[in-house]
Design an enzyme around this catalytic site. Sequence first.
Site, short mmCIF file in Angstrom:
data_model
loop_
_atom_site.label_atom_id
_atom_site.label_comp_id
_atom_site.label_asym_id
_atom_site.label_seq_id
_atom_site.Cartn_x
_atom_site.Cartn_y
_atom_site.Cartn_z
N GLU A 129 22.35 -24.18 6.67
CA GLU A 129 21.13 -24.67 5.54
C GLU A 129 20.11 -23.40 5.45
O GLU A 129 19.92 -23.05 4.24
CB GLU A 129 20.48 -25.93 5.61
CG GLU A 129 21.56 -27.25 5.35
CD GLU A 129 22.52 -27.40 6.62
OE1 GLU A 129 22.05 -26.96 7.80
OE2 GLU A 129 23.29 -28.40 6.31
N GLU A 135 20.16 -11.15 15.40
CA GLU A 135 20.82 -12.32 15.86
C GLU A 135 22.00 -12.79 14.93
O GLU A 135 22.96 -13.01 15.27
CB GLU A 135 20.02 -13.65 16.41
CG GLU A 135 20.81 -14.78 16.86
CD GLU A 135 20.07 -15.92 17.48
OE1 GLU A 135 18.83 -15.97 17.02
OE2 GLU A 135 20.49 -16.69 18.25
N GLN A 147 16.80 -16.49 25.53
CA GLN A 147 15.86 -16.58 24.42
C GLN A 147 14.86 -17.84 24.27
O GLN A 147 15.81 -18.86 23.96
CB GLN A 147 16.71 -16.08 23.38
CG GLN A 147 15.92 -16.21 21.93
CD GLN A 147 16.91 -16.41 20.58
OE1 GLN A 147 17.83 -16.57 20.85
NE2 GLN A 147 16.42 -16.15 19.49
#
Length: 378
Positions: A363, A249, A131
Site C-alpha cells: 500500500e 532498500e 536495521q
Amino acid sequence: MTSVATRGARDLETFASEAEKWLATAVPARWRENRGRLAGKESDALRREWDRMLWKGGYSGLSIPAKFGGRGLGLAEEVVFHVLAGKVQAPDGFTRVGKTLVAPMLIKSGTPGQRETYLPPMMRGEEVWCQGFSEPEAGSDLAGIQTRARPVEGGYLLTGRKVWTSFAQHAQRCLVLAQTQPDAGRYRNLTMLLVDMAQPGITISDIRQISGAVHFAEVRFDDVFVSADDRVGADGEGWQVAMRVLGDERGGVETASRYVEIRSDLDLLLETVGDRPELAGHLRNLDVRAELLRWQLAKVVDREADADSAFQRSASVLKVMWSELWQDVTRLGLSTAPHTHREHWRYQYLEARAVSIYSGTNEIQRNILSERILGLPR
Ligand SMILES: Cc1cc2nc3c(=O)[nH]c(=O)nc-3n(C[C@H](O)[C@H](O)[C@H](O)COP(=O)(O)OP(=O)(O)OC[C@H]3O[C@@H](n4cnc5c(N)ncnc54)[C@H](O)[C@@H]3O)c2cc1C
C-alpha cells in the site's frame, strides 16, 4: 562505480562465466542437498561461512567501490550474480542489510572514519548489521518512532524498543533511527546512529514467523551508550538519512533473486498441473507476468539501465510486481498441487506473505508511485 560506457557486454559475459564456475563448486554440498531448507545452528553456520566465502571468492560488495572494500562493478553484475546464485540455490548470507543498505548510506552520508571502521569488516563477512527502524507503534508511519537517544557527554543514551529487526540475533551492529530532539517537530527530531550490539543494555528476543522460520527479532535498548562519532549526519538529520536508506532498500537487486525463485516455483506448477485445462488461463497470466519481470532484469543486464536509471527509480513498481506475482503463484500451488509437493507449497505460501509487508508495504509502495511518480494529489 565504473560507468556503463567503459564496461562492455564482453566484460559482463566474462564476469558471468567466472561467477558461474565459482558458484558451481563454492555452494556447500549440505546446503545444496537440502535445497536451502536447513534450519537452526547448521543453517546459521553455513550462512555465516557463505559471507566469508563471498569475500574470499571476490563476490562481496560487487557494486561497492574498490576503495571501500568492494569490487567496484555495477548494478548489471549484481543482478547477474544474484540470478546465477539463485539458480544454484546458493545460501543467503547474513550481511545483506550491511551491504545493500548500510554501506551505500555510509558512502553517501558517513564520515571517513565511519567508512574506514565499518566497511572492511562488513565486506569480509565478519560483521553483520541489522536495521532498527520499525517499532510496535511505528512501521509505515516511521516518523512516529518513540525510541529516544538522550544526549550525554561524548554521545547518547539510547532507550526504546524495535521490532521485526531482521538478523538482529546474528548482528554485531545495528543502524538505529532514534528521537534526539523531542521538541523539534516531526521529521526534524530524528537522528541516525550506528549501534554496537555488544554494548550493555541490549536485549534481543526471537520472533518466530508463521512459516516456522526465525528471521527477525525484537530488540530492546535500555540506556545503551552510543558515541557521538557513531552518529550519521547531523543531529536532527535522521529522517533524510533514513529516506536514503529506504531508497536503496526498495532498489532493484532483490528482484533478481526473487525472479529466480518465482520462475522455479512457476515451472514446478507447470510441470505438475500444467495439463489441467481449467487452470490454463491462470497459468498463462502468471507466466506473462514472470516474463515481464525477466524483461525488466534483462534491461539492466543489457546495459539499457544502471544504478541511477529508471530501473532503480521504478523500484516500487518492481516490488509490487514480484511480491504479488509470488503470492499468486504460491496460492495456486497450495490450492492445486499434488500432495507430494504439499510441504513445499505450504512453506513457500507462508514465506510469501511477508514480501508485501517488508521494505514498506505494497500500500505504501502504491502511495509512493501515485504521489512521486504519477504526481497525483494526496
Ligand atoms: C519479514 C519482515 C522483515 C522485516 N525486517 C525489518 C527490519 O529488518 N528492520 C525494520 O526496521 N523493520 C523490518 N520489518 C518491518 C516492516 O518494515 C514493517 O512491518 C512495515 O513497514 C509495516 O509496518 P507495520 O507492520 O507497523 O504495519 P502498519 O504500518 O501498522 O500497517 C498496517 C496496515 O495498514 C496499511 N497502511 C498503513 N499506513 C498506510 C497509508 N498511509 N496508506 C495506505 N495503507 C496504509 C499498511 O499497508 C498495512 O496493510 C520487517 C517486516 C517483515 C514482515
